[in-house]
Scaffold this active site. Structure first.
Site, mmCIF file in Angstrom:
data_model
loop_
_atom_site.group_PDB
_atom_site.id
_atom_site.type_symbol
_atom_site.label_atom_id
_atom_site.label_comp_id
_atom_site.label_asym_id
_atom_site.label_seq_id
_atom_site.Cartn_x
_atom_site.Cartn_y
_atom_site.Cartn_z
ATOM 1 N N ASP A 420 0.857 -1.185 0.000
ATOM 2 C CA ASP A 420 0.000 0.000 0.000
ATOM 3 C C ASP A 420 0.895 1.237 0.000
ATOM 4 O O ASP A 420 1.900 1.311 0.713
ATOM 5 C CB ASP A 420 -0.917 0.016 1.223
ATOM 6 C CG ASP A 420 -1.898 1.155 1.173
ATOM 7 O OD1 ASP A 420 -2.823 1.098 0.344
ATOM 8 O OD2 ASP A 420 -1.720 2.107 1.955
ATOM 9 N N GLU A 464 -4.590 2.547 -4.602
ATOM 10 C CA GLU A 464 -3.139 2.610 -4.381
ATOM 11 C C GLU A 464 -2.611 1.316 -3.775
ATOM 12 O O GLU A 464 -1.484 1.275 -3.286
ATOM 13 C CB GLU A 464 -2.790 3.799 -3.473
ATOM 14 C CG GLU A 464 -3.258 3.671 -2.032
ATOM 15 C CD GLU A 464 -4.704 4.115 -1.829
ATOM 16 O OE1 GLU A 464 -5.106 4.281 -0.682
ATOM 17 O OE2 GLU A 464 -5.420 4.310 -2.849
#
Length: 549
Positions: A420, A464
Site C-alpha cells: 500500500d 493505491e
C-alpha cells in the site's frame, strides 16, 4: 489473411445453377429408367405379391421363433448356473418375457397341437427349475453363514485362550489344537461335491469332536464349563439340523436335482428348436422355388435394362466427378481452413474463384481475422490494469490459484505481499489526481523492477494497493525482496511532502509466508497479508511486517 470484405466479391457463375441442371438431367434419366423397368417388371408382379404376402412373412416369423428359442436356451442354461438370488430372479424374469413372446409367436404362426403341448410342458419344467435353483441358492447362503459362524467361534476361542495364565498354556494349547482341527475339517465341506465324500468327512468330524472332548477333560476345573460350552456350540454349528454338514448334504441333493432338471429343460428346448427348424426348412423350400421363377424372369429382362443402366451410371460418374472437383473438394479445403483458423492457425489452402464457395471462404477469412483481433484485445483488457499495465485483480486471483496448486504439488513455500502506498490520499489532494495517476504508473514500474522472477506476479489490487505472489519463497527470501522494494523507492525519491513516514513516496508491505501449503487457501492468506500490512502501518509505515503464523 485476406482483407477483402464479403460485399466486394463478384460472381461470374453459380454452383447452384450447375447443381440444378445436373439434378434435372439425373432426374430425367431416372424417369426414363423407371418407365423401362416398370414395363419389364409387370409380367411377374403377381408372383412377387404372393411371395411378399405369404412366403416371406412365414420365413420371418419362423426366424423370429427360432431366435426366441435360441435365446431361451441360453437363459435356461444361465439360470441353472445362477450364482446368486438376484441373478436367478433377473434371469427368471427374462425367461418369462421370452416365453410370453414365444407364446405370442406360436399363436401367430398357428403351430400344431404337439408343439403347443410341448411349450406348456417346457413352461412348467422351467418353473420347477427356478424353484430348485432358489432352494439351492438359499442353502448356499445358509452354508456360507454357518461357515462364517464357525470361524467367528474359533476367533472367540483364540481370544479367550490368549488371556489364560502361562501355567495353563500347555493344556489350553492342546485343546485349542483339537478345536482348530475340527474347524479345519469344516472348511473342507465346501470343496466336496460328492455325497459319499461328505459323509466320510462327517465321520472324521465326529471322531475329532471325541478327541476335542478328551482334550477338554484335561483343562482346569474352573475353565471346563466355558470350553464345554464352546464345544457344544461348535457341534451345533457343524452337526445339528441347521448345521454346516447337514446343510451341505441338502445342498448337494438339491444341486443334483437342479442339474438333472436343467438338462431335461435343455433337451425340451432343443426338441422345440428342432420342430421350429423343420417348419422353417419347409417354408424356405417354398420360398426358394418361388425365387427360382423370379430369377428366370429377371435374367430375361436384365439384358435390356443393363444397357440403360450403364448409360445412367456413366452420366452419374461424370456428374459426380464434376461435383467433387468443383464442390466437394473445395468444401473440404474450406472446412480444413475453418478448423485451422478456429485454432488460431493460418489457412492451408487458397480457395479461388467467383462462386459461392469462394465467397464463403473470403467471408469467413474476414470474420475470423476480425474475431481474432477482438478476442486478443478483449483478453488483454480483461486481465490488465488500464492505468499501470500490471495484471489486474482478476488475473492475480487466477494466477494465485495456479501457484497454490503448484506449491502443494511441489511442497514448497508460498509468499503473498500486500503493498500500500503511504498517505496516498494526501498526495492526490495536494498534487492532483493526474499527478497521482502518473505516480501510480511509476510505482508499478518500481514494483516490477523489484519483483522480476518469471514465476512471480505483481498486480494492482485496487486504488493505491498492489499485491504480489512469490512462489517458492520462504521468510528469508520474502524479507530480501521487501527490503529491495523499500530500497528502490528510497532511490527513486519521488517527492511527497505530505507523507508522514518520509519526504518521498514510500510503501508499506504486509507479508504472509506459508511453509506448509497443504491447508492454505486464498482467503486465509489474503487476510493474513492484510493484517500484516495493518501492522506495518502501525509500526510507522515505510517498512514491512510478517503475519502471525
Amino acid at each position: 489473411m485476406n482483407n477483402i470484405r464479403p460485399t466486394q466479391v463478384r460472381r461470374r457463375y453459380s454452383i447452384t445453377m450447375m447443381l440444378t441442371l445436373t439434378s434435372l438431367l439425373v432426374l430425367l434419366l431416372f424417369i426414363a429408367m423407371a418407365v423401362l423397368v416398370q414395363n419389364r417388371l409387370g409380367s411377374f408382379q403377381h408372383l412377387l405379391q404372393n411371395i411378399t404376402g405369404s412366403a416371406i412373412p412365414a420365413v420371418v416369423q419362423s426366424s423370429r421363433v427360432y431366435s426366441q428359442i435360441n435365446q431361451l436356451l441360453f437363459l435356461t442354461e444361465a439360470l441353472s448356473r445362477a450364482p446368486s438370488q438376484a441373478v436367478r430372479h433377473n434371469l427368471y424374469q427374462d425367461i418369462q418375457l421370452n416365453l410370453q413372446g414365444l407364446q405370442s409367436l406360436t399363436k401367430e404362426w398357428q403351430t400344431g397341437f404337439y408343439q403347443n403341448a410341448q411349450l406348456v410342458a417346457l413352461i412348467e419344467e422351467i418353473d420347477n427349475l427356478n424353484q430348485l435353483m432358489s432352494e439351492r441358492l438359499e442353502l448356499q447362503s445358509k452354508v456360507r453363514l454357518s461357515q462364517q459362524q464357525i470361524y467367528q467361534l474359533y476367533e472367540q476361542v483364540q481370544a479367550y485362550t490368549s488371556k489364560l495364565a502361562l501355567a495353563d498354556e500347555e493344556r489350553h494349547s492342546l485343546w485349542l489344537l483339537e478345536f482348530a482341527a475340527v474347524v479345519t475339517l469344516s472348511g473342507k465341506a465346501s470343496d466336496l461335491n460328492r455325497m459319499m465324500q461328505l459323509r466320510q468327512l462327517k465321520q472324521q468330524v465326529e471322531q475329532q469332536m471325541l478327541r476335542l472332548r478328551q482334550a477338554r477333560a484335561a483343562l482346569p476345573a474352573n475353565q471346563v464349563e466355558l470350553a464345554e460350552k464352546s464345544d457344544l456350540q461348535l457341534r451345533s454349528l457343524l452337526l445339528e439340523t441347521e448345521g454346516l454338514l447337514p446343510l451341505r448334504e441338502q445342498q448337494l441333493a438339491i444341486g443334483g436335482r437342479a442339474t438333472g432338471r436343467g438338462n431335461f429343460v435343455r433337451n425340451l428346448v432343443l426338441d422345440y428348436a428342432r420342430l421350429a427348424e423343420n417348419s422353417a426348412y419347409d417354408i424356405s423350400g417354398t420360398v426358394l422355388g418361388d425365387a427360382a421363377q423370379i430369377q428366370q424372369q429377371l435374367q430375361q429382362d436384365n439384358r435390356q435394362i443393363l444397357s440403360g443402366a450403364l448409360l445412367v451410371i456413366l452420366f452419374l460418374l461424370v456428374a459426380i466427378a464434376l461435383i467433387h472437383r468443383r464442390v466437394v473438394r473445395r468444401l473440404e479445403q474450406l472446412n480444413h481452413n475453418v478448423l485451422l483458423q478456429v485454432q488460431g492457425k493460418a489457412a492451408a489452402y487458397q480457395i479461388e474463384g467467383h462462386d459461392e464457395i469462394a465467397a464463403i471462404a473470403r467471408s469467413f477469412a474476414y470474420f475470423a481475422s476480425t474475431v481474432a483481433t477482438q478476442q486478443q484485445e478483449l483478453q488483454q483488457l480483461s486481465y490488465t490494469d488500464s492505468l499501470t499495465g500490471l495484471a489486474n485483480r482478476r488475473a492475480f486471483e487466477q494466477q494465485f490459484h495456479q501457484a497454490l496448486v503448484q506449491a502443494q504439488r511441489q511442497q514448497w513455500p508460498l509468499t503473498l505481499l500486500m503493498i500500500d502506498v503511504d498517505c496516498f490520499k494526501a498526495y492526490n489532494d495536494h498534487y492532483g489526481h493526474q499527478a497521482g495517476d502518473d505516480t501510480l504508473v511509476h510505482i508499478a514500474q518500481l514494483l516490477q523492477q523489484g519483483i522480476n522472477r518469471g514465476s512471480d506476479l505483481v498486480a494492482r489490487y485496487g486504488g493505491e494497493e498492489f499485491i504480489a505472489i512469490l512462489p517458492d519463497t520462504n521468510v528469508a527470501g520474502a524479507s530480501a525482496i521487501a527490503s529491495q522494494l523499500l530500497h528502490l523507492f528510497r532511490q527513486a525519491a519521488l517527492p511527497h511532502q505530505y507523507n508522514q513516514a518520509a519526504d518521498f513516496v514510500s510503501i508499506s508491505i504486509g507479508i504472509c509466508c506459508v511453509d506448509d501449503v497443504r491447508k492454505a487457501d486464498y482467503d486465509s492468506m489474503l487476510r493474513r497479508a492484510d493484517n500484516a500490512l495493518y501492522q506495518a502501518k502501525a509500526n510507522g509505515r515505510n517498512g514491512f511486517a510478517f503475519s502471525d503464523q
